[in-house]
Design an enzyme around this catalytic site. Sequence first.
Site, PDB file in Angstrom:
ATOM      1  CB  SER A  68      -0.955  -0.043   1.199  1.00  0.00           C
ATOM      2  OG  SER A  68      -1.978   0.914   1.066  1.00  0.00           O
ATOM      3  CG  ASP A 214      -4.554  -1.562   0.430  1.00  0.00           C
ATOM      4  OD1 ASP A 214      -3.722  -2.234   1.056  1.00  0.00           O
ATOM      5  OD2 ASP A 214      -4.625  -0.329   0.497  1.00  0.00           O
TER       6      ASP A 214
END
Length: 743
Positions: A68, A214
């Site tokens: 991320s 993600d």
Amino acid sequence: MGKHFSRWLLLGVLAAHGAWGAPPPGEAVRPRVCLVLSGGGARGMAHIGVLKVLEDLKVPIDCIAGTSMGAIVGGLYASGMTAREIDATMHSVDWQEAFRDTPPRRDLAFRRKQDDRNFLVRLPLGLKHGQILLPKGLIQGQKLQETLRRLTLPYSDSASFDQLPTPFRAVATDLETGNAAVMDSGDLAIAMRASMSAPGVFAPVDLNGRLLVDGGLAENLPIDVARAMGADVLIVVDVTFPLLPREELKSALSISNQMLAILVRKNADRQRATLGPDDVMIEPVLGVTASTEFSAADQTIALGEEAARALSVRLASLGVSDAAYRQYAARRAARERGLPAINFVRVDEQSKRYEKTIMAAMQPVVLNPLDVKMVDAAITELYGLGNFETLDYALVGEGQGDEQDSGLEIRARRKSWGPNYLRFGLNLQDDFQGNSRYNAAARFLITELDDLGAELLTDVQIGDNPRLFSEFYQPLTAQRLWFVAPSALIEARDLEVYSKDVEIADFRERDAEVDLDIGRNLGNWGEIRWGYHRINGATRDRFGNPDLVDHQFNNGELFLKFSYDRLDNVDFPREGQTFSLQWDADRINLGSDTASDRVQADWLMARSRGRNTLLIWTSAGTTLDGNIKPTSLQDFYSLGGFFNLSGLATQSLIGPDYAIARAIYFRKIGRGGEGLFDFPAYIGMSFEAGNTWSRRGDINWGSAHKDVSLFLGFDTLLGPLYVGSGYDESGNSAFYLFLGRTF
């Protein structure tokens, strides 16, 4: 050397053969140090502070694994940037803009700017096979992708991320299987973007047949990924959001966030349990800093630096001499790629339907040194057409060996919920005296009817002003400079007649209109239209003297209109200007009952300082050398209503000539608009002076009405909402609850 002796021996052999560069004479062979950077949204800015300390302590980083925001910071460092360069870059990025898809209004195509000249909501829904479709995320990630592409362009086609200045891995989550997806080659920008695609917020990334979101869902702290890269010592930076205490779990949103945090932390805890005594764990004390709080970057970076300096003794033991660190920096610099000249531009297979338009926009780039700003400008112009979910590009090569040419490949992806769209809107007005008006509307837009971008737009509206409007818009060239736009309209509206501020008659007017427009776009800032306009209409009386209006009327006219629009927002403008000038020539031989020439102009300018905005807005219209009958009220101009002499009833002044000037001030109050789901509020006031006149020679300041208004405004998802009051110098006043466009 203990348990790492055999690996260090191998590293020494590799160094002796030049794999990572031999250490200077007398320098001991060092362990392979890898950096692990967790996800955490804006909290991941702390990674930059840690990198600053590692550079100050001369700790070489041999590999990086990130998830991320950790993949964003880690990927930028892996591409050759220093910690301070990343810091400067993060401060230069407008994060509010990076997390929006729609380009700034000034960058939209002029036709798309005109879409918001009504009261329809901004979000278009998809319409396909009778089903309404929604976007895959609140944000499609175009602006973020453009930012990452610009920063990592030389690495848009890497055979292996091991060949970057620092070897790198980005971790995402496979949305179909739930497993971690470790990206070790390909397009660096897309790998970073995929790793940060928070589901529901960002649209997933379709990469090599996998739908990626993600990486924090599957592996927020990719320790095992770094181990697999041959790490001897890990420096792990964990910025995971802490679990909230019971007293703060007071809403469905906070409980949902806690549930996600628990799942992320359980996986991270399993990874942390594998750390050995030689590894270093850094946990910046970030408190409850939100994952969306990019405005606090300075503080977050400083807290990361503070946490790393608290462990400086342990970290310094991994440092090297000045000479060795210079050699390390030189090796990184030697692996950085430059930007070549662009010999060609092409589109990938999925972009063929847009090839003519894309090639026309990108032509200035060909046979020139790569100018990233020029490419970005062309991409922004194309994206402003409104057809694309994402629009990206990459460096590619054609040919073999020394004969290989460098070029750009454009990758355009149609909106997954398009190409047909549906928008709804609601407009209402109440004067708190029992009088209210409302309109509800829907717009159907069918795009991409041909490879030049033809569109069919249809509006259906019910309420006080029912209307049915349809326009076919056909660009004539790939550059979309010239177009034709035939249209038809059926409409009904109230025509109220006032005398001395008292309504004396009310009529219902019905029109049928056709237009044949020819136009030329002037960049994305303006257009010129000219053509033929025909109206057939009828009125019926509701009350009052029926002889005040023509019960049947016909207009046939030629028109010419120039429009300029560089306004940043039509709801609550902050900067920019709009201007329009139109000439209408009614002629009997074109079907008009009477012959006349009318000219109308409108100009608005917005200027802001801080939270304060001032608008200067003027409008005027006149009838030239005409003989409009007193009963031809449908051809008259009207004033009255909010921001149009706010103290008078709506459209209570009518005449063949009018002029009005307005100065409007408003100030943003509170913190609205700084998050994803809230909206800004404004308090303001206006001063207005104007009137309508029977003859142009009667126009003067003394006969103008002078009005003021006070208002509270909200920029809502349904459009601007006002609560206000207006006062006229004659003593009249009006109160408003108003939802809809005003400027």
